[in-house]
Design a protein around this motif. Structure first.
Motif, mmCIF file in Angstrom:
data_model
loop_
_atom_site.group_PDB
_atom_site.id
_atom_site.type_symbol
_atom_site.label_atom_id
_atom_site.label_comp_id
_atom_site.label_asym_id
_atom_site.label_seq_id
_atom_site.Cartn_x
_atom_site.Cartn_y
_atom_site.Cartn_z
ATOM 1 N N ARG B 115 4.732 -8.720 -20.846
ATOM 2 C CA ARG B 115 5.005 -10.116 -21.108
ATOM 3 C C ARG B 115 4.353 -9.758 -22.463
ATOM 4 N N LYS B 116 2.994 -9.367 -23.316
ATOM 5 C CA LYS B 116 2.632 -9.649 -24.256
ATOM 6 C C LYS B 116 2.679 -8.574 -25.020
ATOM 7 N N GLY B 117 3.448 -7.334 -24.935
ATOM 8 C CA GLY B 117 3.418 -5.663 -25.480
ATOM 9 C C GLY B 117 1.931 -5.649 -26.552
ATOM 10 N N VAL B 118 2.279 -4.810 -27.643
ATOM 11 C CA VAL B 118 1.176 -4.107 -27.755
ATOM 12 C C VAL B 118 0.640 -5.679 -28.999
ATOM 13 N N ILE B 119 -1.252 -5.644 -28.517
ATOM 14 C CA ILE B 119 -1.506 -6.747 -29.712
ATOM 15 C C ILE B 119 -2.678 -5.801 -30.439
ATOM 16 N N ASN B 142 2.242 -2.149 -18.212
ATOM 17 C CA ASN B 142 1.235 -3.231 -16.842
ATOM 18 C C ASN B 142 2.639 -4.292 -16.589
ATOM 19 N N LYS B 143 2.504 -5.199 -15.310
ATOM 20 C CA LYS B 143 2.800 -6.615 -14.937
ATOM 21 C C LYS B 143 3.957 -6.578 -15.014
ATOM 22 N N MET B 144 4.920 -4.788 -14.401
ATOM 23 C CA MET B 144 6.352 -4.898 -14.455
ATOM 24 C C MET B 144 6.694 -5.598 -14.135
ATOM 25 N N ASP B 145 6.221 -5.737 -12.627
ATOM 26 C CA ASP B 145 6.917 -7.398 -11.552
ATOM 27 C C ASP B 145 7.110 -8.605 -12.272
ATOM 28 N N LEU B 146 6.494 -8.591 -13.178
ATOM 29 C CA LEU B 146 6.776 -10.057 -14.051
ATOM 30 C C LEU B 146 7.457 -10.490 -15.417
ATOM 31 N N LYS B 153 13.015 -3.986 -21.329
ATOM 32 C CA LYS B 153 11.918 -5.031 -21.802
ATOM 33 C C LYS B 153 10.931 -3.439 -21.966
ATOM 34 N N TYR B 154 11.110 -2.117 -20.916
ATOM 35 C CA TYR B 154 10.142 -0.795 -21.261
ATOM 36 C C TYR B 154 10.903 -0.686 -22.392
ATOM 37 N N LEU B 155 11.902 -0.186 -22.342
ATOM 38 C CA LEU B 155 12.357 0.400 -23.648
ATOM 39 C C LEU B 155 12.187 0.049 -24.734
ATOM 40 N N ALA B 156 11.925 -1.669 -24.979
ATOM 41 C CA ALA B 156 11.895 -2.383 -26.529
ATOM 42 C C ALA B 156 10.445 -2.013 -26.557
ATOM 43 N N LEU B 157 9.108 -1.697 -25.377
ATOM 44 C CA LEU B 157 7.936 -1.274 -25.843
ATOM 45 C C LEU B 157 7.612 -0.195 -25.915
ATOM 46 N N PHE B 158 8.383 0.740 -25.433
ATOM 47 C CA PHE B 158 8.327 2.327 -25.569
ATOM 48 C C PHE B 158 8.939 2.798 -27.400
ATOM 49 N N ASP B 159 9.278 1.626 -27.507
ATOM 50 C CA ASP B 159 9.680 2.084 -29.073
ATOM 51 C C ASP B 159 8.776 1.564 -30.002
#
Ligand SMILES: Nc1nc2c(ncn2[C@@H]2O[C@H](COP(=O)(O)OP(=O)(O)OP(=O)(O)O)[C@@H](O)[C@H]2O)c(=O)[nH]1
Ligand SMILES: [Mg+2]
Lengths: 311, 415
Positions: B115-119, B142-146, B153-159
């Motif tokens: 939910r928060k991404g790279v911080i 983590n927290k993919m359940d949320l 969402k995952y692909l955006a984070l992966f980028d």
């Protein structure tokens, strides 16, 4: 056992096969002797402290172990452990210091617990701190392992204690790589844990491989016992509190840890030799300290005892 | 059986302790009594799920606050191998404990809350892992359940992670990214039914195939002497053994060696381990050596192969990770511990503070505060024999010890 990295073609030569855990423990022992003036090895007569003695022998061969052993005798030890202790010390020509919890009780310095779960476990701390002061020990080497209990999992290899033996768990020194900082201020001392990274199974496998002798109570034997709280207790000795209606029965058992008789429960076992003990530990579904009533007092029992200077 | 050392990393509450607990649970590494304790305490806290962080958060203060304060070392094994996991705290205040845990690890699992991404803290921990040269990095989203197990969402984070990774200078590092839910157990040990779009390995599958390496693999032979063994018994009257641990390379009987700092040359006569003699020993071994010549050697000296000398200098430049409340300033003195060798060190200059956000920014500074990373210059009371940290972790790392409090105040990486 973990083996270090050696090329296969070298196996044929007379090449040392390194056990990483053993090598780490030896390194720690040598740091203690180099960095401290008056180290001592806390010897309980249990398998972990017996393993420490072997590792210390290895660290300093062909010289003798260059520090004494200290046993804090609760007076509630298994007689087999005491006999074993005396034999070992004699065989290796070591210096043994014994300090008795009973002396503090007799002097009225501490009061003994009474009742069903009474144990002298807590009282050991006082006697230990007295001995540290009496001899001026600056490093006390112990056989605690991080896998034993979750507060122990938090402790450093060199763990600094203040004048009162207290562990400041929220403010431990960083310990990076394998560098050990043994510098302390006046009044402080360090508890040292050379087998921090060993698991129970690592210790047993090592005892098997090295053919280290251990007290007979670690092996299956027939004993008069009774049941309480689903645990098996020795009925052989009066120091283990037993109520009238707790029926004595003969069982084939062994002890998995050797603490005070009053707080160490037995397990049913057919492990008569070391190979079967190792096998049994491998398959066990309860933890080593599952049979230690001193840890069951509360979620934080171990941490509280450590803060007060317990091992 | 070999061993893989792992550290967790990532910001507060990203789920590090929960993940470790989940790994233990799903690999059946929790004994019945430990599991019962977790069940009991989860219930007492009013949770309708198992709070796996209770498996590793071993201090009262940690359980009260629901955060990790200091590193816990956790042990488990699979059919393949043994694992040691250092569960480290995410809070910036406890960065030094994170460094403690990560310093001996080969793998870092950096958690990211989906939910928060790279911080900021993700960046700091990745930066420190790079500084320590942790070879394998797993970003566990983590927290993919949320986030409804969303692929988008995952692909955006992966980028986002890929952009970050492209900024590091440590190119030999292996990087992997896995979407997980530590709480629900998705892709930790069991493949997730909720994320059929993810075709990669589960976390444990990935860990199982990492080749364990020892950190001294490519390093040259370094044998620092811890203590000299002189039994003075009738059997070993003239025995003089040099006890130490071998970091990097190997040593064999007959090898021509140089002793530092004196520069004295000699030859290995015997290699003892306990009461046995060997022809050869490899890195990682604690040994006792004897030499063919009667030489003057004491603690802190180092045996190296005659043809593989380290740098010998009284001045050095290093990156420092500061761990003390009292800031590090120029013109102060510390005791510098380099392996088993101690020298006095004067801080000549604090040059820069490095940003840990990969912006590459360096600010000129006159002091380093707790948890800051910077570059300093040191002058030593005696020459040190060292390699760069890149070449030999053992021989390129040091700690600074406060002369008043005796605490470990900082860790240094020689350039
Ligand atoms: N829904 C959900 N909650 C999670 C997940 N993983 C962890 N949590 C929750 O997040 C909170 C923090 O988890 P911890 O495991 O304590 O976090 P941590 O990273 O160890 O935190 P620090 O050690 O203090 O840095 C807890 O309430 C967990 O139950 C997940 O995958 N899904
Ligand atoms: Mg945590």
């Amino acid at each position: 056992m973990w083996i270090a990295f050696i090329n296969e073609e070298e196996m044929t030569e007379n090449v040392l096969q390194t056990n990483i855990l053993e090598s780490e423990a030896i390194y720690i022992f040598r740091e203690v002797v180099a960095q401290f003036e008056k180290p001592v090895l806390l010897f309980s007569g249990g398998k972990d402290s017996i393993t420490l003695v072997r590792l210390a022998q290895k660290a300093f061969f062909p010289a003798k172990i260059p520090f004494p052993l200290l046993h804090i005798d609760t007076g509630h030890n298994f007689p087999e452990t005491i006999e074993f202790r005396d034999r070992l010390v004699q065989k290796l020509g070591l210096e043994l210091i014994v300090r008795n919890v009973q002396d503090n009780i007799d002097a009225g310095k501490v009061t003994e617990e009474t009742g069903k779960y009474a144990s002298r476990n807590m009282l050991q701390t006082e006697t230990l701190l007295d001995a540290i002061e009496e001899f001026g020990f600056d490093a006390c080497i112990g056989g605690a392992r991080r896998d034993e209990e979750k507060a122990r999992a938090k402790e450093r290899i060199f763990s600094v204690r203040d004048d009162f033996g207290q562990w400041d768990e929220k403010n431990q020194r960083p310990e990076v790589f394998d560098m050990l900082n043994g510098k302390i201020n006046l009044g402080q001392n360090v508890r040292v844990f050379p087998i921090s990274n060993w698991t129970e199974l690592d210790v047993w496998s090592y005892i098997e491989k090295e053919q280290i002798e251990i007290p007979s109570i670690y092996f299956a034997h027939t004993r008069a016992t009774f049941l309480r709280d689903g645990l098996i207790w020795s009925a052989d000795d009066e120091v283990v509190y037993r109520e009238e209606d707790e029926k004595i029965e003969e069982r084939v058992i062994r002890f998995r840890t050797v603490g005070d008789m009053s707080c160490t429960a037995a397990v049913l076992s057919n492990a008569y030799d070391i190979a079967s003990v190792v096998q049994e530990i491998r398959q066990s579904t309860i933890s080593e300290r599952g049979a230690r009533i001193d840890d069951k007092r509360s979620e934080a029992a171990m941490e509280k005892r450590k803060q007060q200077g317990y091992f | 059986m070999d061993v893989l050392k792992i550290a967790t990393a990532g910001s507060v509450d990203d789920g590090k302790s929960t993940l470790i607990g989940r790994i233990l649970y799903d690999t059946q590494s929790l004994t019945d009594d430990k599991l019962e304790a977790i069940e009991r305490n989860s219930k007492r806290k009013g949770f309708d799920y198992l709070d796996f962080s209770l498996a590793t958060d071993g201090l009262v203060a940690e359980r009260e606050q629901g955060i990790t304060i200091d590193v816990a070392h956790i042990y488990f094994s699979t059919q393949q191998r043994s694992y040691i996991i250092a569960d480290t705290p995410g809070h910036v205040e406890y960065t030094r404990n994170m460094v403690t845990g990560a310093s001996t690890s080969q793998v870092a699992i950096i958690l990211i809350d989906a939910r928060k991404g790279v911080i900021e803290q993700t960046l700091r921990h990745f930066y420190i892992s790079n500084l320590l040269r942790v070879k394998d990095i797993v970003f566990a989203v983590n927290k993919m359940d949320l986030v409804d197990y969303s692929e988008e969402k995952y692909l955006a984070l992966f980028d986002e992670i890929q952009t970050l990774v492209s900024k590091t200078k440590y190119k030999e590092q292996h990087i992997t990214c896995i979407p997980v839910s530590a709480l629900q157990g998705d892709n930790v040990v069991k493949k997730s039914a909720n994320m059929s779009w993810y075709t990669g390995k589960t976390l444990i599958e990935h860990l199982e195939q990492i080749q364990p390496q020892d950190v001294y693999e490519e390093a040259q032979t370094r044998f620092p002497i811890q203590t000299v063994i002189r039994p003075k018994t009738s059997d070993y009257h003239d025995f003089r053994g040099y006890a130490g641990k071998l970091y990097g390379g190997d040593l064999a009987v007959g090898d021509e060696i140089t002793i530092l700092p004196s520069g004295t040359q000699s030859t290995i006569k015997e290699i003892y381990f306990y009461d046995q003699k060997f022809e050869k020993a490899g890195r990682g071994s604690s040994l006792t050596l004897t030499l063919t010549d009667d030489v003057n050697v004491s603690r802190g000296d180092m045996i190296v192969k005659a043809a593989e000398k380290p740098t010998v200098e009284k001045e050095l430049k290093a990156t420092i990770c500061w761990m003390d409340k009292k800031p590090l300033t120029a013109n102060t003195k510390y005791s510098l511990q380099h392996g088993v060798n101690n020298v006095l060190a004067k801080i000549v200059d604090v040059e820069t503070i490095e940003e840990t956000n990969f912006s590459g920014e360096k600010t000129e500074a006159s002091q380093l505060q707790l948890n800051e990373i910077g570059v300093i210059q040191l002058k030593l009371s005696k020459p040190l024999f060292f390699d760069s940290y890149e070449k030999n972790k053992y021989n390129g790392g040091f700690i600074l010890i406060d002369l008043q409090t005796n605490t470990t105040a900082g860790v240094g990486f020689i350039k």
